[in-house]
Structures are given as structure tokens and as C-alpha cells.
Scaffold this motif. Structure first.
Motif, PDB file in Angstrom:
ATOM      1  N   TYR A  45       0.827  -1.214   0.000  1.00 28.94           N
ATOM      2  CA  TYR A  45       0.000   0.000   0.000  1.00 28.94           C
ATOM      3  C   TYR A  45       0.859   1.262   0.000  1.00 28.94           C
ATOM      4  CZ  TYR A  45      -2.818   3.725   2.094  1.00 28.94           C
ATOM      5  OH  TYR A  45      -3.417   4.917   2.353  1.00 28.94           O
ATOM      6  N   HIS A  48       2.767   1.575  -3.324  1.00 30.62           N
ATOM      7  CA  HIS A  48       1.876   1.978  -4.405  1.00 30.62           C
ATOM      8  C   HIS A  48       1.511   3.454  -4.276  1.00 30.62           C
ATOM      9  CE1 HIS A  48      -0.956   1.167  -7.647  1.00 30.62           C
ATOM     10  NE2 HIS A  48      -1.875   1.841  -6.984  1.00 30.62           N
ATOM     11  N   ASP A  51       4.589   5.558  -5.305  1.00 29.23           N
ATOM     12  CA  ASP A  51       4.775   5.467  -6.758  1.00 29.23           C
ATOM     13  C   ASP A  51       3.737   6.303  -7.494  1.00 29.23           C
ATOM     14  OD1 ASP A  51       5.796   1.938  -6.833  1.00 29.23           O
ATOM     15  OD2 ASP A  51       6.861   3.773  -6.289  1.00 29.23           O
ATOM     16  N   ASN A  52       2.500   6.299  -6.992  1.00 27.67           N
ATOM     17  CA  ASN A  52       1.450   7.113  -7.617  1.00 27.67           C
ATOM     18  C   ASN A  52       1.720   8.603  -7.463  1.00 27.67           C
ATOM     19  OD1 ASN A  52      -0.156   5.199  -8.795  1.00 27.67           O
ATOM     20  ND2 ASN A  52      -1.553   5.004  -7.071  1.00 27.67           N
ATOM     21  N   GLN A 240      -5.464  -6.809  -4.375  1.00 27.17           N
ATOM     22  CA  GLN A 240      -4.331  -6.950  -5.279  1.00 27.17           C
ATOM     23  C   GLN A 240      -4.812  -7.134  -6.714  1.00 27.17           C
ATOM     24  OE1 GLN A 240      -1.239  -6.507  -4.379  1.00 27.17           O
ATOM     25  NE2 GLN A 240      -0.447  -6.827  -6.431  1.00 27.17           N
ATOM     26  N   LEU A 243      -5.893  -3.798  -8.013  1.00 24.53           N
ATOM     27  CA  LEU A 243      -4.743  -2.974  -8.370  1.00 24.53           C
ATOM     28  C   LEU A 243      -4.123  -3.436  -9.682  1.00 24.53           C
ATOM     29  CD1 LEU A 243      -2.939  -2.603  -4.894  1.00 24.53           C
ATOM     30  CD2 LEU A 243      -4.143  -0.824  -6.167  1.00 24.53           C
ATOM     31  N   GLU A 247      -3.872  -1.372 -13.193  1.00 25.29           N
ATOM     32  CA  GLU A 247      -2.608  -1.193 -13.903  1.00 25.29           C
ATOM     33  C   GLU A 247      -2.683  -1.770 -15.307  1.00 25.29           C
ATOM     34  OE1 GLU A 247       0.230  -3.037 -11.355  1.00 25.29           O
ATOM     35  OE2 GLU A 247       0.223  -1.409  -9.875  1.00 25.29           O
TER      36      GLU A 247
END
Length: 419
Positions: A45, A48, A51-52, A240, A243, A247
Motif C-alpha cells: 500500500y 503503491h 509510486d502514484n 491486489q 490494483l 494497472e
């Protein structure tokens, strides 16, 4: 009889003790499994999230440039950077951290480390410390050097997970924090996100009272633990999967879309043509394939530069989209060459349609960097699938030839004789 009862009672007690021991082992294993799963989820989490944030920084920079370009306002990299910083600060300040997580940004001044190696840029939990200088020699509550670990990690690998000891927000208690840091090299920013390790426990376990209840209830709560583990694992799997699906959708959109013009990509177009060719050979359902390019586009680039050339490409695509039906498909085939996939129509209808496309480009105002209007026209060729076609490549060759005929005159169209 008494001895037999005693033996039975003894065996029963031993069985109860064995069941209790088994329950405790199962509960301990379940709790550990829950903790490891929760920890893995939290790691994913926060990684991510960081990275976002880096992706959003790139988007913000792009949007700021486009906004100023649309208004013909010059903007420096420093001004863009300051605006991005202000937006992030506002977002971080407003973000909720009910689970104890928080995000901050440090700006690296000297990658060699030491005193004043970095400046605290944004920290919503310690706002009064923003702007202070940081040192890699600063220890945490346990004597570790988290700033040094962070700097070496992003310098050598670009990102890292690490932990450190610090006071909890609004309390004097010190706890271990799980943190992920990633470098945004364009601005020398280290974007970090942290969460207390005890928050991971709190997400799956809420205190000793429940532990006593679980111990007293034995197998019932062991079963509950197993079910809870399964449900938690299912939840993690779904999260997951969601996500990964997001992606995948982003990746598929990127593959299927031309980033400059937002028309469909050549990869998408080639697959779509193969699909339509297969449909045609199975049930005879035909499709019109049109190809166009921009007249004298090389001269446009040579005269006004590639930035204006990009504007011409984007505006041309926008005008074409506004003058075709929603179900029609516009594909950037390469450079200034595009393909239109149109629903079947009569020859006369097609002529009117292509004339309208010529007109919409011819009458559109393309504004050069110096504010003048530059006339732009397109040439079009059109055809459809034929019975003797062996693949979609045949229709591409035929429509390319029709375009070649139109290019002899320019600002017109040519429909293949085999239509």
C-alpha cells in the motif's frame, strides 16, 4: 470405580489441555499469518501510494505546461516546480491519516550526505519544521541513522524500505515505523510514506481482552481465526487483483492510444483491421477503410518547428473526431498518416463524407507561434475489403494507392476503383 472415574477425568482433563494447547498454537499461527499478510499489504500500500505520487508529479508538470502554453504564457521550470510543491503540500495537509500513516518530502542538496545534506520540504505532521536542514548524522530514538539509510538507499537503488524509531503523533511514546522512500530525480525530492508497526497489529488485533476471550472459547475462536484468515486473504487477493486490473487497464489504454493525438495507436489499428477482415470473410460484413495525411506537413515542421507540427496533428485529429460518427475509429498509422475505419455506406454518401472531412480541416484556424493563421489541408483515399484480398495488408496497399492519387492534387479525396 473411583479409580476409573479418576482416569476418565484425568484423560478428559488432558484432552482439554491438549485442545487448549492446540487452540493456542492455531491462534498463534493464525495471528502470525495475519500479521505477515497485513504487513505485506501495508508495504504494498505505501509503495503503491508513493509510486502514484511520483506519477502524479509528472502529470502535474505536464498540465501546468499545457495550461501556460494554452494561454501563451511563458513559464520557467522553477515556477512549475514551485506550483507542484504548493499543490502537493495542500493535498498532503488535507489527507486523512486515521491509520497513523503519513507522507513527507525531503529535498536533497548534497548526495554525499553529512550536515545540511537535505532540507525538509513538506511534512504535514511536523509543519513547523518545514524548511529545516537535515543531517545524515542525526540518530533516531534507538541510535540508528535513518537519514543516512534513506539517502544511501535512494542514491544507490532509487527506492527502499527501511524502519526507524520516532515519537507517535500527539504522544510521548516511541514506536518503530515502517517507511518506503523513492527518489524523484528531476527535483532531487525523496518522497516517503511511513506507518507505525503497531498500526499493523491494531488492524488485526485490538487488545488483551479479546485474547482472553479467544483462549476461553477454544475451538470456536480457532475456527473463527481460520475463517477470518481466509476472508482477510480473500480481501487482500481482491485488492491486489483490483490494483493489477487497474494497472492492466492503464497499460492497455497506453498501448491502444497514441499519446500525442489521443487517436488509436497503430498496434490497436493493425489488430482491429485483422479482426474486421476476418468478419468480412465469415459473414460478408464490409467496412470502409480511409487513409489521409496532412498536405505539406514536412514544410510545416521545417517552417514553424515540431511544436507547431504537434499542434497541427492534435487539432486535425480533434476536427476529424468531431466530424465522424462515434462508432467510427481514427488511428494514427505513423507520422502525419492516419486511418479511418468507417461503417459501410453508398459511394455517394462516402463522397459527401470525405468532402466534409476535407472542408472541416481546410476551414479550421491553425494558429502559428507568431499568431498568424496557417492553412492546413488533408488528402484522403478510401476503399473497402474485396473478395480476392488475402489479408488486411491488401486493403492497406489499396487505400495507400488511393491516397497517392489524391496527393497528386491535394486537398481532395480519391475512392478506389474497386469500391
Amino acid at each position: 470405580m473411583i479409580d476409573k472415574n479418576r482416569r476418565t477425568l484425568s484423560h478428559s482433563l488432558m484432552l482439554c489441555l491438549f485442545c487448549l494447547f492446540t487452540t493456542l498454537v492455531i491462534q498463534a499461527a493464525t495471528t502470525y499469518a495475519l500479521y505477515r499478510s497485513a504487513l505485506s499489504f501495508q508495504q504494498a500500500y505505501i509503495q503503491h501510494t508513493v509510486d502514484n505520487i511520483l506519477l502524479n508529479i509528472d502529470v502535474l508538470r505536464d498540465n501546468i505546461k499545457k495550461r501556460h502554453a494554452a494561454k501563451n504564457q511563458p513559464v520557467t521550470d522553477e515556477e512549475i516546480r514551485n506550483e507542484v510543491e504548493d499543490i502537493l503540500r495542500s493535498v498532503f495537509y488535507e489527507a486523512s491519516n486515521e491509520d497513523g500513516s503519513y507522507v513527507w518530502i525531503n529535498e536533497v542538496i548534497d548526495y554525499a550526505g553529512g550536515d545540511n545534506y537535505a532540507r525538509r520540504l513538506i511534512h504535514p505532521n511536523l509543519r513547523d519544521t518545514e524548511g529545516i536542514w537535515l543531517s545524515t548524522k542525526t540518530p533516531d530514538a534507538e541510535g540508528n541513522l535513518p537519514y543516512l539509510t534513506e539517502l544511501e538507499g535512494v542514491r544507490d537503488h532509487g527506492s527502499l524500505f527501511y524502519s526507524y524509531y520516532f515519537k507517535d503523533l500527539g504522544a510521548d511514546t516511541i514506536s518503530q515505523k515502517l517507511s518506503y522512500a523513492r527518489l524523484y530525480p528531476d527535483y532531487n525530492w525523496i518522497v516517503c510514506m511511513g506507518i507505525p508497526y503497531h498500526a499493523v497489529w491494531e488492524n488485526i488485533y485490538t487488545g488483551s481482552t479479546k485474547l482472553k476471550i479467544i483462549m476461553l472459547c477454544g475451538y470456536l475462536f480457532s475456527l473463527f481465526g481460520i475463517i477470518a484468515t481466509a476472508l482477510y486473504a480473500l480481501r487482500l487477493y481482491r485488492q491486489q487483483h483490483r490494483l493489477q486490473q487497474d494497472e492492466l487497464n492503464i497499460l492497455q489504454h497506453a498501448i491502444a492510444t497514441d499519446s500525442l493525438t489521443q487517436a488509436r495507436s497503430r498496434h490497436y489499428g493493425a489488430e482491429r483491421l485483422k479482426e474486421l477482415f476476418s468478419i468480412y470473410h465469415h459473414n460478408g460484413s464490409n467496412t470502409i477503410i480511409a487513409m489521409f495525411d496532412i498536405d505539406h506537413f514536412k514544410t510545416v515542421n521545417d517552417t514553424y518547428g515540431h511544436d507547431f507540427g504537434d499542434i497541427v496533428l492534435r487539432d486535425t485529429v480533434q476536427q476529424i473526431k468531431q466530424n465522424v460518427r462515434q462508432e467510427d475509429c481514427l488511428i494514427r498509422w505513423g507520422g502525419d498518416e492516419f486511418i479511418l475505419i468507417l461503417s459501410m455506406m453508398t459511394h455517394t454518401e462516402l463522397e459527401h463524407h470525405l468532402q466534409r472531412l476535407n472542408t472541416c480541416i481546410r476551414t479550421h484556424s491553425f494558429i502559428t507561434p507568431d499568431g498568424a493563421k496557417h492553412p492546413v489541408t488533408i488528402s484522403l483515399g478510401a476503399t473497402c475489403f474485396q473478395k480476392d484480398d488475402t489479408s488486411s495488408d491488401d486493403v492497406i496497399k489499396r487505400v495507400d494507392h488511393a491516397l497517392y492519387q489524391a496527393k497528386k492534387i491535394r486537398d481532395t479525396f480519391c475512392i478506389s476503383d474497386s469500391f
